[in-house]
Design a protein around this motif. Structure first.
Motif, PDB file in Angstrom:
ATOM      1  N   ASN A 114      -1.684  -4.642   3.347  1.00 24.83           N
ATOM      2  CA  ASN A 114      -1.655  -3.327   2.827  1.00 24.83           C
ATOM      3  C   ASN A 114      -3.115  -3.215   1.765  1.00 24.83           C
ATOM      4  N   LEU A 115      -3.998  -2.577   2.535  1.00 22.02           N
ATOM      5  CA  LEU A 115      -5.331  -2.698   2.086  1.00 22.02           C
ATOM      6  C   LEU A 115      -5.377  -1.757   0.816  1.00 22.02           C
ATOM      7  N   ASP A 116      -5.570  -2.602  -0.425  1.00 24.44           N
ATOM      8  CA  ASP A 116      -5.656  -1.860  -1.643  1.00 24.44           C
ATOM      9  C   ASP A 116      -7.045  -2.003  -2.179  1.00 24.44           C
ATOM     10  N   PRO A 117      -7.741  -1.092  -2.305  1.00 20.31           N
ATOM     11  CA  PRO A 117      -9.552  -1.245  -2.612  1.00 20.31           C
ATOM     12  C   PRO A 117      -9.294  -1.730  -4.223  1.00 20.31           C
ATOM     13  N   SER A 118      -8.566  -1.260  -5.164  1.00 21.58           N
ATOM     14  CA  SER A 118      -8.320  -1.791  -6.407  1.00 21.58           C
ATOM     15  C   SER A 118      -8.661  -3.192  -6.849  1.00 21.58           C
ATOM     16  N   VAL A 171      -2.511   1.465   3.637  1.00 25.07           N
ATOM     17  CA  VAL A 171      -3.536   1.366   2.562  1.00 25.07           C
ATOM     18  C   VAL A 171      -2.756   2.106   1.642  1.00 25.07           C
ATOM     19  N   HIS A 172      -3.242   1.609   0.493  1.00 31.21           N
ATOM     20  CA  HIS A 172      -3.036   2.094  -1.031  1.00 31.21           C
ATOM     21  C   HIS A 172      -4.177   3.070  -1.509  1.00 31.21           C
ATOM     22  N   GLY A 173      -3.844   4.065  -1.920  1.00 32.14           N
ATOM     23  CA  GLY A 173      -5.082   4.899  -2.507  1.00 32.14           C
ATOM     24  C   GLY A 173      -5.169   4.542  -4.190  1.00 32.14           C
ATOM     25  N   LYS A 174      -5.857   3.320  -4.371  1.00 30.50           N
ATOM     26  CA  LYS A 174      -5.665   3.097  -5.976  1.00 30.50           C
ATOM     27  C   LYS A 174      -7.240   2.423  -6.163  1.00 30.50           C
ATOM     28  N   ASP A 175      -7.742   2.925  -7.335  1.00 32.35           N
ATOM     29  CA  ASP A 175      -9.112   2.677  -7.768  1.00 32.35           C
ATOM     30  C   ASP A 175      -9.042   1.743  -9.016  1.00 32.35           C
ATOM     31  N   SER A 176     -10.121   0.981  -9.444  1.00 25.87           N
ATOM     32  CA  SER A 176     -10.236   0.253 -10.707  1.00 25.87           C
ATOM     33  C   SER A 176     -11.604   0.247 -10.933  1.00 25.87           C
ATOM     34  N   ARG A 177     -11.923  -0.183 -12.216  1.00 22.86           N
ATOM     35  CA  ARG A 177     -13.295   0.027 -12.611  1.00 22.86           C
ATOM     36  C   ARG A 177     -13.665  -1.050 -13.528  1.00 22.86           C
ATOM     37  N   LEU A 178     -14.542  -1.526 -13.407  1.00 19.37           N
ATOM     38  CA  LEU A 178     -15.384  -2.616 -14.070  1.00 19.37           C
ATOM     39  C   LEU A 178     -15.955  -2.136 -15.434  1.00 19.37           C
ATOM     40  N   GLU A 179     -15.479  -2.776 -16.652  1.00 18.42           N
ATOM     41  CA  GLU A 179     -15.789  -1.679 -17.886  1.00 18.42           C
ATOM     42  C   GLU A 179     -17.087  -2.393 -18.406  1.00 18.42           C
ATOM     43  N   ALA A 190      -7.503   6.097 -12.094  1.00 16.44           N
ATOM     44  CA  ALA A 190      -7.085   7.410 -11.197  1.00 16.44           C
ATOM     45  C   ALA A 190      -8.329   7.159 -10.083  1.00 16.44           C
ATOM     46  N   VAL A 191      -7.816   7.521  -8.842  1.00 18.48           N
ATOM     47  CA  VAL A 191      -8.766   7.660  -7.701  1.00 18.48           C
ATOM     48  C   VAL A 191      -9.810   8.318  -8.132  1.00 18.48           C
ATOM     49  N   GLY A 192     -11.096   7.953  -8.066  1.00 19.08           N
ATOM     50  CA  GLY A 192     -12.365   8.718  -8.543  1.00 19.08           C
ATOM     51  C   GLY A 192     -12.873   8.379  -9.813  1.00 19.08           C
ATOM     52  N   GLU A 219      -2.784   6.460   9.780  1.00 18.24           N
ATOM     53  CA  GLU A 219      -1.241   6.745   9.126  1.00 18.24           C
ATOM     54  C   GLU A 219      -1.311   7.121   7.632  1.00 18.24           C
ATOM     55  N   HIS A 220      -0.420   6.695   6.851  1.00 16.32           N
ATOM     56  CA  HIS A 220      -0.177   7.091   5.535  1.00 16.32           C
ATOM     57  C   HIS A 220      -1.290   6.352   4.579  1.00 16.32           C
ATOM     58  N   VAL A 221      -1.864   7.033   3.660  1.00 15.12           N
ATOM     59  CA  VAL A 221      -2.594   6.393   2.487  1.00 15.12           C
ATOM     60  C   VAL A 221      -1.426   6.784   1.321  1.00 15.12           C
ATOM     61  N   SER A 222      -1.018   5.767   0.555  1.00 14.06           N
ATOM     62  CA  SER A 222       0.107   5.990  -0.479  1.00 14.06           C
ATOM     63  C   SER A 222      -0.645   5.668  -1.699  1.00 14.06           C
ATOM     64  N   LEU A 223      -0.733   6.915  -2.646  1.00 15.86           N
ATOM     65  CA  LEU A 223      -1.210   6.963  -4.064  1.00 15.86           C
ATOM     66  C   LEU A 223      -0.381   6.025  -4.861  1.00 15.86           C
ATOM     67  N   GLU A 224      -1.240   4.990  -5.423  1.00 14.96           N
ATOM     68  CA  GLU A 224      -0.052   4.135  -6.225  1.00 14.96           C
ATOM     69  C   GLU A 224      -0.904   4.274  -7.689  1.00 14.96           C
ATOM     70  N   MET A 225      -0.352   5.055  -8.542  1.00 14.84           N
ATOM     71  CA  MET A 225      -1.037   5.416  -9.814  1.00 14.84           C
ATOM     72  C   MET A 225      -0.607   4.477 -11.059  1.00 14.84           C
ATOM     73  N   GLU A 226      -1.589   3.740 -11.114  1.00 13.85           N
ATOM     74  CA  GLU A 226      -1.181   2.809 -12.548  1.00 13.85           C
ATOM     75  C   GLU A 226      -2.565   3.089 -13.623  1.00 13.85           C
TER      76      GLU A 226
END
Length: 313
Positions: A197-201, A224-232, A259-261, A283-290
């Motif tokens: 489950n390829l999760d970029p975050s 695939v999960h649509g999920k982002d992360s940010r280095l602070e 959030a994505v973006g 196929e599907h890209v699932s938004l996982e909002m955390e």
């Protein structure tokens, strides 16, 4: 590709209210949790396993809104040596049976993490962070060869008997499988039913490039999960990426799920989805909002807008 959403971020809503919200956002698929670490706010697994009538009601609620159940998610630690592991293994096997009853062919999981040796009582990830002292290699071999591979061979057989065609493992830290290399170690041992489950975050904060990871994975991309992360800025520069502060302490952490973006711009996401599609996943890209830096509503709205622009729906 099609946009889906992991429904846990709307856990405050009832099942039907959640479906109404999903439909209202123009999303036509959901990924729903059944247990593990999730309280499974929208799905009563035991009830659905026991009652054909309840299953029919559940499926009708989805159908009347033209919403597809694209996957079941039972993320947890089935390799934990204690009671938690027993609970998560039970939830996993029940999820496979429920998938069969609902006609779902894909289950999202995590690989699990065992103890470092048979005498330990808690899971141990230390073997992954450093290669010294040499005894750590012995612990790692125990985790893989004595615990993980036998468990996963058995689980793949059970899943296949239930008609599950793909088990997608999230590349989450503190798990045996947390990147493409570790995924292939397990996949080579237990077969192609297991993929990522390829999760970029997660790859972002670990210093990997999710686009390069996608190229390495190819047909092993199962979800695939649509999920982002940010280095602070100003924090990660001082302390690095290994982070043990609570996820709720967003101001002090070296990195955060966002959030994505809000971590990587939309051009990056367009390239990522283009490459993933080129490699055969459509196929599907699932938004996982955390994202805990903003309200749930704002995080969902921001992410949905970003994903709709970049998925080329």
């Amino acid at each position: 590709m099609k946009l889906s959403i992991v429904t846990d971020s709307m856990g405050a809503l009832s099942f039907e209210a959640m479906l109404d919200k999903v439909a209202g956002m123009g999303i036509q698929a959901v990924e729903m949790t059944t247990g593990g670490w999730s309280p499974a706010p929208h799905l009563r697994m035991n009830e659905l396993l026991e009652s054909a009538e309840k299953r029919a009601e559940f499926q009708e609620a989805l159908a009347k809104r033209s919403i597809e159940l694209c996957a079941l998610n039972v993320s947890g630690n089935p390799l934990d040596p204690g009671r938690l592991g027993a609970e998560h293994r039970d939830a996993t096997e029940k999820t496979m049976k429920l998938a069969q009853l609902l006609g779902v062919r894909k289950v999202i999981m995590m690989s699990g993490l065992p103890a470092a040796c048979a005498e330990d009582k808690v899971p141990n990830w230390i073997s992954y962070t450093v290669s010294w002292p040499p005894v750590l290699k012995d612990y790692l071999n125990y985790q893989w060869n004595d615990v993980a591979i036998p468990y996963w061979k058995d689980l793949v057989a059970k899943a296949t008997d239930c008609g599950v065609e793909r088990i997608a493992l999230e590349n989450f830290s503190s798990m045996l499988v947390y990147n493409p290399e570790t995924l292939f170690r397990l996949r080579d041992a237990v077969g192609p039913v297991v993929g990522l489950n390829l999760d970029p975050s997660h790859l972002f904060w670990m210093g990997a490039d999710p686009i390069a990871a996608a190229r390495a994975l190819g047909p092993a991309i199962h979800h695939v999960h649509g999920k982002d992360s940010r280095l602070e800025r100003g924090l990660v520069d001082v302390n690095g990426v290994l982070e043990t502060k609570e996820v709720t302490d967003t101001v002090s952490r070296a990195w955060n799920y966002v959030a994505v973006g809000c971590g990587h711009d939309l051009q990056w996401w367009r390239e990522f989805f283009s490459v993933v599609r080129m490699l055969g996943y459509n196929e599907h890209v699932s938004l996982e909002m955390e994202d805990l830096t903003m309200s749930v509503e704002a995080g969902i709205q921001t992410s949905v807008e970003a994903l709709k622009q970049t998925l080329s729906l």
